[in-house]
Design a protein around this motif. Structure first.
Motif, mmCIF file in Angstrom:
data_model
loop_
_atom_site.group_PDB
_atom_site.id
_atom_site.type_symbol
_atom_site.label_atom_id
_atom_site.label_comp_id
_atom_site.label_asym_id
_atom_site.label_seq_id
_atom_site.Cartn_x
_atom_site.Cartn_y
_atom_site.Cartn_z
ATOM 1 N N ILE A 371 58.741 47.329 40.170
ATOM 2 C CA ILE A 371 57.397 46.794 40.371
ATOM 3 C C ILE A 371 57.458 45.779 41.498
ATOM 4 C CG2 ILE A 371 55.458 45.529 39.369
ATOM 5 C CD1 ILE A 371 56.350 46.479 36.631
ATOM 6 N N SER A 372 56.635 45.972 42.498
ATOM 7 C CA SER A 372 56.625 45.072 43.651
ATOM 8 C C SER A 372 55.268 44.386 43.755
ATOM 9 C CB SER A 372 56.921 45.873 44.931
ATOM 10 O OG SER A 372 56.865 45.047 46.058
ATOM 11 N N LEU A 373 55.270 43.055 43.513
ATOM 12 C CA LEU A 373 54.030 42.268 43.547
ATOM 13 C C LEU A 373 54.136 41.061 44.475
ATOM 14 C CD1 LEU A 373 53.213 42.349 39.731
ATOM 15 C CD2 LEU A 373 51.746 43.272 41.525
ATOM 16 N N HIS A 374 55.138 41.041 45.311
ATOM 17 C CA HIS A 374 55.332 39.871 46.173
ATOM 18 C C HIS A 374 54.262 39.808 47.277
ATOM 19 C CE1 HIS A 374 57.151 42.271 49.479
ATOM 20 N NE2 HIS A 374 57.717 42.972 48.497
ATOM 21 N N ILE A 393 64.292 47.824 36.425
ATOM 22 C CA ILE A 393 65.520 47.340 37.049
ATOM 23 C C ILE A 393 65.222 46.355 38.180
ATOM 24 C CG2 ILE A 393 66.890 49.373 36.462
ATOM 25 C CD1 ILE A 393 66.421 50.432 39.263
ATOM 26 N N SER A 394 63.970 46.308 38.647
ATOM 27 C CA SER A 394 63.629 45.394 39.731
ATOM 28 C C SER A 394 62.165 44.989 39.653
ATOM 29 C CB SER A 394 63.911 46.053 41.089
ATOM 30 O OG SER A 394 63.481 45.222 42.154
ATOM 31 N N VAL A 395 61.921 43.661 39.700
ATOM 32 C CA VAL A 395 60.557 43.125 39.755
ATOM 33 C C VAL A 395 60.536 42.063 40.855
ATOM 34 C CG1 VAL A 395 58.721 41.920 38.521
ATOM 35 C CG2 VAL A 395 60.206 43.514 37.289
ATOM 36 N N THR A 396 59.703 42.238 41.849
ATOM 37 C CA THR A 396 59.602 41.253 42.930
ATOM 38 C C THR A 396 58.262 40.539 42.840
ATOM 39 O OG1 THR A 396 58.802 42.982 44.445
ATOM 40 C CG2 THR A 396 61.145 42.455 44.502
ATOM 41 N N LEU A 397 58.327 39.231 42.653
ATOM 42 C CA LEU A 397 57.132 38.404 42.426
ATOM 43 C C LEU A 397 57.072 37.214 43.386
ATOM 44 C CD1 LEU A 397 57.378 38.307 38.536
ATOM 45 C CD2 LEU A 397 55.682 39.580 39.833
ATOM 46 N N TRP A 402 52.260 30.301 42.713
ATOM 47 C CA TRP A 402 52.354 30.114 41.267
ATOM 48 C C TRP A 402 51.946 28.704 40.853
ATOM 49 C CZ3 TRP A 402 52.609 34.533 38.967
ATOM 50 C CH2 TRP A 402 53.265 35.599 39.581
ATOM 51 N N ARG A 403 51.115 28.633 39.812
ATOM 52 C CA ARG A 403 50.709 27.351 39.225
ATOM 53 C C ARG A 403 51.594 27.095 38.005
ATOM 54 N NH1 ARG A 403 45.816 28.451 38.210
ATOM 55 N NH2 ARG A 403 46.079 28.961 36.015
ATOM 56 N N CYS A 404 52.414 26.094 38.102
ATOM 57 C CA CYS A 404 53.428 25.837 37.076
ATOM 58 C C CYS A 404 52.925 24.818 36.059
ATOM 59 C CB CYS A 404 54.719 25.367 37.737
ATOM 60 S SG CYS A 404 55.466 26.644 38.767
ATOM 61 N N ASP A 405 52.151 25.313 35.109
ATOM 62 C CA ASP A 405 51.738 24.498 33.974
ATOM 63 C C ASP A 405 52.105 25.260 32.709
ATOM 64 O OD1 ASP A 405 49.859 26.506 33.816
ATOM 65 O OD2 ASP A 405 48.206 25.282 34.573
ATOM 66 N N LEU A 427 61.064 32.906 42.163
ATOM 67 C CA LEU A 427 59.696 32.418 42.046
ATOM 68 C C LEU A 427 59.673 30.912 42.241
ATOM 69 C CD1 LEU A 427 59.515 35.238 40.684
ATOM 70 C CD2 LEU A 427 57.778 34.271 39.186
ATOM 71 N N VAL A 428 58.762 30.455 43.093
ATOM 72 C CA VAL A 428 58.679 29.040 43.440
ATOM 73 C C VAL A 428 57.271 28.529 43.142
ATOM 74 C CG1 VAL A 428 58.866 27.360 45.308
ATOM 75 C CG2 VAL A 428 60.431 29.306 45.222
ATOM 76 N N CYS A 429 57.193 27.328 42.552
ATOM 77 C CA CYS A 429 55.899 26.728 42.209
ATOM 78 C C CYS A 429 55.141 26.304 43.473
ATOM 79 C CB CYS A 429 56.093 25.501 41.332
ATOM 80 S SG CYS A 429 56.952 25.824 39.781
ATOM 81 N N GLU A 430 53.847 26.554 43.445
ATOM 82 C CA GLU A 430 52.962 26.056 44.499
ATOM 83 C C GLU A 430 52.159 24.859 43.996
ATOM 84 O OE1 GLU A 430 51.104 25.989 48.274
ATOM 85 O OE2 GLU A 430 52.812 27.190 47.575
ATOM 86 N N GLU A 431 51.779 24.895 42.709
ATOM 87 C CA GLU A 431 51.032 23.829 42.061
ATOM 88 C C GLU A 431 51.722 23.504 40.727
ATOM 89 O OE1 GLU A 431 47.069 25.132 41.375
ATOM 90 O OE2 GLU A 431 46.739 25.809 43.412
ATOM 91 N N PRO A 432 51.481 22.306 40.174
ATOM 92 C CA PRO A 432 50.836 21.127 40.766
ATOM 93 C C PRO A 432 51.738 20.484 41.827
ATOM 94 C CG PRO A 432 51.763 20.596 38.634
ATOM 95 C CD PRO A 432 51.947 22.075 38.810
#
Length: 535
Positions: A371-374, A393-397, A402-405, A427-432
């Motif tokens: 699944i490719s969602l990047h 076997i592979s998920v790209t996100l 991403w909002r990290c709450d 995966l890296v947070c964008e918010e807060p």
């Protein structure tokens, strides 16, 4: 120059390996192998040598200064089966240059400044199986050019400047199996041009300025299995375009200007396994677009302008294994988007504008591997969205904001639990702001502010029948999804004109979490939307 030198070395080595030793007494600047294969190269060679071994079966001229192939240049060499002219300075070939070569099966004339061929040039090559005239400067294919070459199976004409063809040039080529007219200047195909080619299997027309096809152009190609139409100026695919090509297995329409696909445009292509329509301008997929494609295993619609995936558009593609929807403008995926794709293993949705995905989108896609969602605009994913996908076997996100709450907790846990089995992108947070740049898998629960925020369950709210206390039938059917600001949007279809009371409860306690919406005296709207703010 490096490529030609490498080609020369490889060909020389191949000849050497297959013939073991050289025969002396060859023409200057040539090498002879067992006296039957001859390799000539050097700019001092200005004409076809006259002292080639009489029993030669193959000869190649590479990087010579030959400018003209004279009449009867090979008349003495009755055993010749293969002649190649590659990267020479040939500007003209006399009409009878290949006279007497009754056993020749392969002829190549490539990478020369040759601009014209006379009718009858190949008329004595009655045993010819493969003719390659590529990357020259040929402009016109005159009538009679291919007369008597009835055994021809492969004809390669790509990389010339062809803009005009006699409509009957192929009339004797009933045994032709492969035709390449790519990278020319063909604006339109004469309607009868392909009519004699009933046994043709591969047709390449890529990199031409073709914009449309006269009805019936492909009607006689009932045995064609591979059609390449990439990099033309095609704007629309009509129902009649491919309707008689029932043996087609591979169709490529990449890099055109296609805006419209007629409904059922591919409906007769029951054997088609590979369909690519990348880098076009398709914004809408009409109902029935892919009906009839029961053998399709690969579909690529990347690089178009799709904003939505219509309900059930892929429903008939039960053998499809790979679908590419990358580089479109899709904003939302509903649960019905991929109905019928139970065989799907690869799903590519990267480089879109995806903001929300419904929780059951992958429910029946249990064979998914990738699944490719990047590179989208996702801030969160519904809880349990990957549940049941045991073949992943592979998920790209990565590259989503991403909002990290607290709402990211389940995704973080899923990443941690599957780290040893599934290849996951970072995966890296964008918010807060205070968590910006943090990797999600390293987040601590205390950093997600879960003590002050309850987490509503997307999954449990997916379909909500709301009933009147006095009757057993539902008054309203609702669906919900998270919005960008972290709220839950609930859209309800009104089934009966009654008062409606919407509330969200914590599953552990019967107390409402946020607010209840009550509206009396409804005027039977088609639907209404509530926004529940989590507190």
């Amino acid at each position: 120059m490096v490529k030609i030198t490498l080609l020369r070395t490889l060909l020389f080595c191949e000849l050497l390996a297959s013939n073991l030793h050289l025969t002396w007494g060859c023409p200057a600047m040539c090498d002879c192998f067992k006296g039957v294969k001859v390799f000539c190269s050097g700019f001092n060679i200005t004409q076809v040598p006259t002292n080639i071994p009489i029993n030669a079966t193959g000869i190649m001229f590479l990087e010579t200064s030959i400018s003209t192939v004279e009449n009867a240049s090979f008349a003495r060499y009755r055993d010749l089966k293969n002649i190649m002219f590659v990267s020479n300075y040939i500007k003209s070939i006399n009409r009878d240059a290949f006279s007497g070569l009754f056993h020749l099966t392969a002829l190549e004339i490539s990478v020369n400044p040759l601009s014209a061929l006379e009718p009858g040039t190949f008329s004595e090559l009655t045993e010819l199986r493969k003719l390659t005239i590529t990357h020259n400067a040929i402009k016109v294919l005159p009538c009679g050019l291919l007369d008597n070459t009835t055994k021809l199976e492969i004809l390669a004409l790509q990389g010339n400047h062809i803009f005009k063809m006699c409509s009957s040039i192929f009339y004797q080529l009933e045994n032709l199996q492969e035709l390449n007219l790519g990278s020319n200047k063909i604006v339109q195909l004469p309607i009868d041009l392909l009519k004699p080619l009933g046994n043709l299997q591969i047709l390449k027309l890529n990199h031409n300025p073709l914009s449309e096809f006269i009805p019936g152009t492909f009607n006689m190609l009932g045995n064609l299995t591979d059609l390449t139409l990439d990099s033309n100026y095609i704007t629309r695919i009509y129902n009649f375009t491919f309707e008689k090509m029932t043996s087609l297995k591979r169709l490529s329409l990449n890099s055109n200007s296609i805006k419209d696909l007629s409904p059922f445009a591919f409906s007769t292509l029951h054997n088609l396994a590979w369909l690519t329509i990348e880098r076009n301008q398709i914004a809408v997929l009409p109902f029935g677009t892919f009906d009839g494609l029961e053998s399709l295993i690969h579909l690529s619609l990347g690089g178009n302008q799709l904003q939505t995936i219509p309900w059930g558009i892929f429903y008939s593609l039960d053998k499809l294994e790979k679908i590419i929807l990358s580089k479109n403008q899709i904003e939302q995926l509903q649960n019905s988007a991929f109905l019928g794709l139970e065989s799907l293993t690869h799903l590519h949705l990267d480089y879109n504008n995806l903001r929300s995905i419904e929780s059951q989108i992958f429910q029946n896609l249990t064979n998914l591997h990738v699944i490719s969602l990047h590179h989208n605009k996702l801030k969160m994913l519904p809880d349990g969205i990957f549940d049941g996908l045991y073949n992943l076997i592979s998920v790209t996100l990565h590259s989503n904001p991403w909002r990290c709450d607290c709402l990211i907790t389940n995704l973080r846990n899923w990443i941690y639990e599957n780290r040893e089995y599934i290849q996951l992108s970072q995966l890296v947070c964008e918010e807060p702001p205070h968590l910006q740049g943090m990797t999600i898998k390293h987040l601590k629960t205390r950093e997600l502010n879960c003590t002050r925020q309850q987490v509503p369950s997307f999954k449990n709210l997916d379909t909500i029948p709301i009933k009147d206390l006095d009757i057993s039938n539902p008054l309203v059917t609702c669906k919900s999804h998270y919005s960008d600001n972290g709220n839950i949007d609930i859209t309800c279809e009104v089934l009966d004109c009654k008062g409606i009371n919407i509330a969200i409860w914590n599953k552990n306690t019967p107390a409402p979490l946020s607010h209840a919406y009550t509206k009396e005296e409804l005027l039977c709207p088609a639907n209404i939307t509530f926004t529940i703010i989590a507190v």
